[in-house]
Design a protein around this motif. Structure first.
Motif, PDB file in Angstrom:
ATOM      1  N   LYS A  81       0.832  -1.205   0.000  1.00 39.82           N
ATOM      2  CA  LYS A  81       0.000   0.000   0.000  1.00 39.82           C
ATOM      3  C   LYS A  81       0.863   1.250   0.000  1.00 39.82           C
ATOM      4  O   LYS A  81       0.540   2.235  -0.662  1.00 39.82           O
ATOM      5  CB  LYS A  81      -0.944   0.000   1.196  1.00 39.82           C
ATOM      6  CG  LYS A  81      -2.085  -0.970   1.042  1.00 39.82           C
ATOM      7  CD  LYS A  81      -3.080  -0.839   2.155  1.00 39.82           C
ATOM      8  CE  LYS A  81      -4.148  -1.889   2.010  1.00 39.82           C
ATOM      9  NZ  LYS A  81      -5.390  -1.351   1.577  1.00 39.82           N
ATOM     10  N   ALA A  82       1.959   1.227   0.757  1.00 39.38           N
ATOM     11  CA  ALA A  82       2.865   2.377   0.777  1.00 39.38           C
ATOM     12  C   ALA A  82       3.478   2.587  -0.603  1.00 39.38           C
ATOM     13  O   ALA A  82       3.591   3.723  -1.075  1.00 39.38           O
ATOM     14  CB  ALA A  82       3.953   2.176   1.824  1.00 39.38           C
ATOM     15  N   ASP A  84       2.141   1.703  -3.454  1.00 37.79           N
ATOM     16  CA  ASP A  84       1.077   2.210  -4.329  1.00 37.79           C
ATOM     17  C   ASP A  84       0.860   3.701  -4.110  1.00 37.79           C
ATOM     18  O   ASP A  84       0.674   4.456  -5.065  1.00 37.79           O
ATOM     19  CB  ASP A  84      -0.232   1.456  -4.076  1.00 37.79           C
ATOM     20  CG  ASP A  84      -0.170   0.003  -4.530  1.00 37.79           C
ATOM     21  OD1 ASP A  84       0.772  -0.354  -5.268  1.00 37.79           O
ATOM     22  OD2 ASP A  84      -1.072  -0.771  -4.132  1.00 37.79           O
ATOM     23  N   ALA A  85       0.883   4.118  -2.850  1.00 34.71           N
ATOM     24  CA  ALA A  85       0.693   5.536  -2.549  1.00 34.71           C
ATOM     25  C   ALA A  85       1.839   6.356  -3.116  1.00 34.71           C
ATOM     26  O   ALA A  85       1.635   7.437  -3.681  1.00 34.71           O
ATOM     27  CB  ALA A  85       0.575   5.737  -1.043  1.00 34.71           C
ATOM     28  N   LYS A  86       3.067   5.860  -2.961  1.00 37.89           N
ATOM     29  CA  LYS A  86       4.231   6.579  -3.486  1.00 37.89           C
ATOM     30  C   LYS A  86       4.142   6.684  -5.011  1.00 37.89           C
ATOM     31  O   LYS A  86       4.415   7.741  -5.587  1.00 37.89           O
ATOM     32  CB  LYS A  86       5.510   5.855  -3.074  1.00 37.89           C
ATOM     33  CG  LYS A  86       6.773   6.569  -3.444  1.00 37.89           C
ATOM     34  CD  LYS A  86       7.991   5.845  -2.922  1.00 37.89           C
ATOM     35  CE  LYS A  86       9.257   6.590  -3.315  1.00 37.89           C
ATOM     36  NZ  LYS A  86      10.450   5.900  -2.861  1.00 37.89           N
ATOM     37  N   ALA A  88       1.416   6.634  -6.786  1.00 37.26           N
ATOM     38  CA  ALA A  88       0.322   7.543  -7.129  1.00 37.26           C
ATOM     39  C   ALA A  88       0.780   8.988  -7.036  1.00 37.26           C
ATOM     40  O   ALA A  88       0.449   9.816  -7.888  1.00 37.26           O
ATOM     41  CB  ALA A  88      -0.864   7.295  -6.211  1.00 37.26           C
ATOM     42  N   VAL A  89       1.558   9.300  -6.014  1.00 35.75           N
ATOM     43  CA  VAL A  89       2.067  10.666  -5.863  1.00 35.75           C
ATOM     44  C   VAL A  89       3.077  10.971  -6.961  1.00 35.75           C
ATOM     45  O   VAL A  89       3.052  12.052  -7.552  1.00 35.75           O
ATOM     46  CB  VAL A  89       2.692  10.856  -4.464  1.00 35.75           C
ATOM     47  CG1 VAL A  89       3.444  12.161  -4.377  1.00 35.75           C
ATOM     48  CG2 VAL A  89       1.614  10.796  -3.396  1.00 35.75           C
TER      49      VAL A  89
END
Length: 124
Positions: A81-82, A84-86, A88-89
């Motif tokens: 998840k981390a 994926d978030a990175k 996405a940013v």
């Protein structure tokens, strides 16, 4: 085992719920002590104790392994998840950044602080 638990619970409930007083309590206590001292009961208690002693290490190891597996899975899910978030940013681009923030050649975000604060010439 469930019958024994039920009977024990019923006996405790009766003792605490009865209004017969201490005399009845003593009678019940003597009967319970007599039942506990019965060789057949003690034989079952000993057998159950031995069975628990032999199976406890295997059960503890299995529980420990399940906990370790669950922790590993949770860690992997959090890392995914981390990531994926990175991503996405990173893929969002810099269009949402304020004018005072830019991405340097190193790929990191940097802030232009020249317009902030009192300025170097105004500091004591």
């Amino acid at each position: 085992m469930s019958k024994v638990s039920f009977l024990a619970g019923a006996a405790v409930g009766y003792v605490f719920g009865t209004r017969a007083g201490e005399k009845r309590y003593e009678q019940i206590k003597k009967q319970a002590d007599k039942a506990w001292q019965n060789p057949a009961v003690q034989e079952k208690v000993t057998a159950a104790t031995e069975q628990v002693k032999t199976k406890a290490p295997a059960v503890a190891a299995a529980v420990g392994q399940k906990a370790a597996d669950a922790g590993k899975s949770a860690g992997q899910a959090a890392a995914a998840k981390a990531g994926d978030a990175k991503d996405a940013v990173a893929n969002r681009g810099d269009k949402d950044l304020p004018e005072t923030i830019h991405r340097g050649e190193d790929g990191e975000l940097h802030a232009d602080t020249s317009g902030f604060g009192p300025g170097g010439e105004k500091l004591p």
